[in-house]
Design a protein around this motif. Sequence first.
Motif, PDB file in Angstrom:
ATOM      1  N   VAL A 198     -14.183   7.792  -1.865  1.00  0.00           N
ATOM      2  CA  VAL A 198     -13.164   7.792  -2.916  1.00  0.00           C
ATOM      3  C   VAL A 198     -12.960   6.330  -3.332  1.00  0.00           C
ATOM      4  CG1 VAL A 198     -10.732   8.293  -3.395  1.00  0.00           C
ATOM      5  CG2 VAL A 198     -12.051   9.825  -1.945  1.00  0.00           C
ATOM      6  N   PRO A 199     -12.721   6.046  -4.635  1.00  0.00           N
ATOM      7  CA  PRO A 199     -12.465   4.657  -5.033  1.00  0.00           C
ATOM      8  C   PRO A 199     -11.289   4.052  -4.247  1.00  0.00           C
ATOM      9  CG  PRO A 199     -12.801   6.030  -6.966  1.00  0.00           C
ATOM     10  CD  PRO A 199     -12.746   6.952  -5.786  1.00  0.00           C
ATOM     11  N   VAL A 200     -11.477   2.831  -3.790  1.00  0.00           N
ATOM     12  CA  VAL A 200     -10.470   2.161  -2.961  1.00  0.00           C
ATOM     13  C   VAL A 200      -9.176   1.970  -3.744  1.00  0.00           C
ATOM     14  CG1 VAL A 200      -9.945   0.026  -1.726  1.00  0.00           C
ATOM     15  CG2 VAL A 200     -12.207   1.049  -1.523  1.00  0.00           C
ATOM     16  N   LEU A 201      -9.273   1.653  -5.016  1.00  0.00           N
ATOM     17  CA  LEU A 201      -8.077   1.467  -5.841  1.00  0.00           C
ATOM     18  C   LEU A 201      -7.252   2.756  -5.908  1.00  0.00           C
ATOM     19  CD1 LEU A 201      -6.883  -0.924  -7.282  1.00  0.00           C
ATOM     20  CD2 LEU A 201      -8.005  -0.182  -9.369  1.00  0.00           C
ATOM     21  N   GLN A 202      -7.922   3.887  -5.954  1.00  0.00           N
ATOM     22  CA  GLN A 202      -7.223   5.174  -5.959  1.00  0.00           C
ATOM     23  C   GLN A 202      -6.523   5.396  -4.614  1.00  0.00           C
ATOM     24  OE1 GLN A 202      -9.755   8.494  -6.890  1.00  0.00           O
ATOM     25  NE2 GLN A 202      -8.237   9.999  -6.261  1.00  0.00           N
ATOM     26  N   MET A 203      -7.179   5.032  -3.525  1.00  0.00           N
ATOM     27  CA  MET A 203      -6.569   5.184  -2.199  1.00  0.00           C
ATOM     28  C   MET A 203      -5.346   4.281  -2.059  1.00  0.00           C
ATOM     29  SD  MET A 203     -10.007   5.432   0.134  1.00  0.00           S
ATOM     30  CE  MET A 203      -9.130   5.586   1.662  1.00  0.00           C
ATOM     31  N   ILE A 204      -5.431   3.074  -2.586  1.00  0.00           N
ATOM     32  CA  ILE A 204      -4.283   2.154  -2.543  1.00  0.00           C
ATOM     33  C   ILE A 204      -3.137   2.730  -3.371  1.00  0.00           C
ATOM     34  CG2 ILE A 204      -3.469  -0.121  -3.277  1.00  0.00           C
ATOM     35  CD1 ILE A 204      -6.241  -1.195  -2.510  1.00  0.00           C
ATOM     36  N   GLY A 205      -3.454   3.272  -4.542  1.00  0.00           N
ATOM     37  CA  GLY A 205      -2.433   3.862  -5.400  1.00  0.00           C
ATOM     38  C   GLY A 205      -1.705   5.015  -4.727  1.00  0.00           C
ATOM     39  N   GLN A 206      -2.437   5.810  -3.946  1.00  0.00           N
ATOM     40  CA  GLN A 206      -1.821   6.928  -3.239  1.00  0.00           C
ATOM     41  C   GLN A 206      -0.839   6.455  -2.174  1.00  0.00           C
ATOM     42  OE1 GLN A 206      -5.231   8.947  -1.689  1.00  0.00           O
ATOM     43  NE2 GLN A 206      -5.574  10.142  -3.551  1.00  0.00           N
ATOM     44  N   ARG A 207      -1.103   5.293  -1.606  1.00  0.00           N
ATOM     45  CA  ARG A 207      -0.263   4.798  -0.511  1.00  0.00           C
ATOM     46  C   ARG A 207       0.772   3.772  -0.965  1.00  0.00           C
ATOM     47  NH1 ARG A 207      -5.084   6.453   0.974  1.00  0.00           N
ATOM     48  NH2 ARG A 207      -5.452   7.327   3.028  1.00  0.00           N
ATOM     49  N   LEU A 208       0.749   3.430  -2.239  1.00  0.00           N
ATOM     50  CA  LEU A 208       1.657   2.414  -2.753  1.00  0.00           C
ATOM     51  C   LEU A 208       3.096   2.903  -2.818  1.00  0.00           C
ATOM     52  CD1 LEU A 208       1.438  -0.478  -3.739  1.00  0.00           C
ATOM     53  CD2 LEU A 208       1.246   0.387  -6.053  1.00  0.00           C
ATOM     54  N   GLU A 209       3.319   4.114  -3.299  1.00  0.00           N
ATOM     55  CA  GLU A 209       4.688   4.618  -3.425  1.00  0.00           C
ATOM     56  C   GLU A 209       5.407   4.697  -2.076  1.00  0.00           C
ATOM     57  OE1 GLU A 209       7.110   8.536  -4.972  1.00  0.00           O
ATOM     58  OE2 GLU A 209       4.995   8.342  -5.459  1.00  0.00           O
ATOM     59  N   PRO A 210       4.792   5.271  -1.023  1.00  0.00           N
ATOM     60  CA  PRO A 210       5.492   5.276   0.263  1.00  0.00           C
ATOM     61  C   PRO A 210       5.752   3.869   0.797  1.00  0.00           C
ATOM     62  CG  PRO A 210       3.636   6.802   0.324  1.00  0.00           C
ATOM     63  CD  PRO A 210       3.556   6.053  -0.964  1.00  0.00           C
ATOM     64  N   SER A 211       4.821   2.953   0.584  1.00  0.00           N
ATOM     65  CA  SER A 211       5.000   1.580   1.066  1.00  0.00           C
ATOM     66  C   SER A 211       6.171   0.897   0.359  1.00  0.00           C
ATOM     67  CB  SER A 211       3.727   0.766   0.847  1.00  0.00           C
ATOM     68  OG  SER A 211       2.664   1.318   1.576  1.00  0.00           O
ATOM     69  N   ILE A 212       6.257   1.077  -0.945  1.00  0.00           N
ATOM     70  CA  ILE A 212       7.348   0.468  -1.703  1.00  0.00           C
ATOM     71  C   ILE A 212       8.684   1.076  -1.294  1.00  0.00           C
ATOM     72  CG2 ILE A 212       8.346   0.270  -4.015  1.00  0.00           C
ATOM     73  CD1 ILE A 212       5.493  -0.117  -5.067  1.00  0.00           C
ATOM     74  N   SER A 213       8.720   2.391  -1.077  1.00  0.00           N
ATOM     75  CA  SER A 213       9.985   3.019  -0.678  1.00  0.00           C
ATOM     76  C   SER A 213      10.425   2.535   0.707  1.00  0.00           C
ATOM     77  CB  SER A 213       9.875   4.542  -0.724  1.00  0.00           C
ATOM     78  OG  SER A 213       8.972   5.007   0.246  1.00  0.00           O
ATOM     79  N   ILE A 214       9.485   2.322   1.613  1.00  0.00           N
ATOM     80  CA  ILE A 214       9.839   1.785   2.936  1.00  0.00           C
ATOM     81  C   ILE A 214      10.359   0.356   2.798  1.00  0.00           C
ATOM     82  CG2 ILE A 214       8.861   1.020   5.140  1.00  0.00           C
ATOM     83  CD1 ILE A 214       7.058   3.502   5.016  1.00  0.00           C
ATOM     84  N   ALA A 215       9.708  -0.453   1.963  1.00  0.00           N
ATOM     85  CA  ALA A 215      10.155  -1.839   1.775  1.00  0.00           C
ATOM     86  C   ALA A 215      11.549  -1.892   1.171  1.00  0.00           C
ATOM     87  CB  ALA A 215       9.160  -2.587   0.886  1.00  0.00           C
ATOM     88  N   ILE A 216      11.807  -1.073   0.168  1.00  0.00           N
ATOM     89  CA  ILE A 216      13.134  -1.067  -0.465  1.00  0.00           C
ATOM     90  C   ILE A 216      14.190  -0.583   0.520  1.00  0.00           C
ATOM     91  CG2 ILE A 216      14.513   0.062  -2.261  1.00  0.00           C
ATOM     92  CD1 ILE A 216      12.034  -0.127  -4.068  1.00  0.00           C
ATOM     93  N   SER A 217      13.876   0.445   1.290  1.00  0.00           N
ATOM     94  CA  SER A 217      14.821   0.937   2.300  1.00  0.00           C
ATOM     95  C   SER A 217      15.142  -0.143   3.326  1.00  0.00           C
ATOM     96  CB  SER A 217      14.249   2.154   3.015  1.00  0.00           C
ATOM     97  OG  SER A 217      13.987   3.186   2.119  1.00  0.00           O
ATOM     98  N   THR A 218      14.138  -0.890   3.726  1.00  0.00           N
ATOM     99  CA  THR A 218      14.341  -1.965   4.695  1.00  0.00           C
ATOM    100  C   THR A 218      15.220  -3.067   4.122  1.00  0.00           C
ATOM    101  OG1 THR A 218      12.177  -1.476   5.642  1.00  0.00           O
ATOM    102  CG2 THR A 218      13.141  -3.605   6.185  1.00  0.00           C
TER     103      THR A 218
END
Length: 153
Positions: free
Chosen positions: A85-105
């Motif tokens: 799978v394209p790496v950029l697509q994989m990063i995009g899939q994991r970006l939203e959870p990462s940002i939500s964890i960072a904002i929560s922190t």
Amino acid sequence: MLGYLLRRVLAAIPVMGVVALFVFLLLRLTPGDPAAILAGDNATPEQLERIRVSLGLHEPIYIQFFTWINQLLHGDLGVSLISNVPVLQMIGQRLEPSISIAISTIILAILIAVPLGVIAAWKRSICAGCRCRASRASPPVSALTWNAWSCRP
């Protein structure tokens, strides 16, 4: 201010180039043949050569480096060797959870640090030594607190 910012950006360019070269060499000069690892133990020489050509491993290392940099600058991070799978697509899939964890922190840190800072400023003269000892004993908590918790009188 704009001149300072421009100088800082221009100074960062050689650093990023050295880091990119280091990462590339670290990836390319590791022991083992990437084609043999991908193809497995029962691969034929034709399969190995096909993989080498598709990955660009048949070219000299400096050509591989400039191809890699060109792809990076154009946003092409390649395709995952494991999931295909394209790496950029994989990063995009994991970006939203990462940002939500960072904002929560960040929100949690603010919710803890602001009240502690207000209390420290309000009760400044009471138990000054206690705050100093407590801030030294718990660096993660003291990193969240306001400057009033510092050990300076």
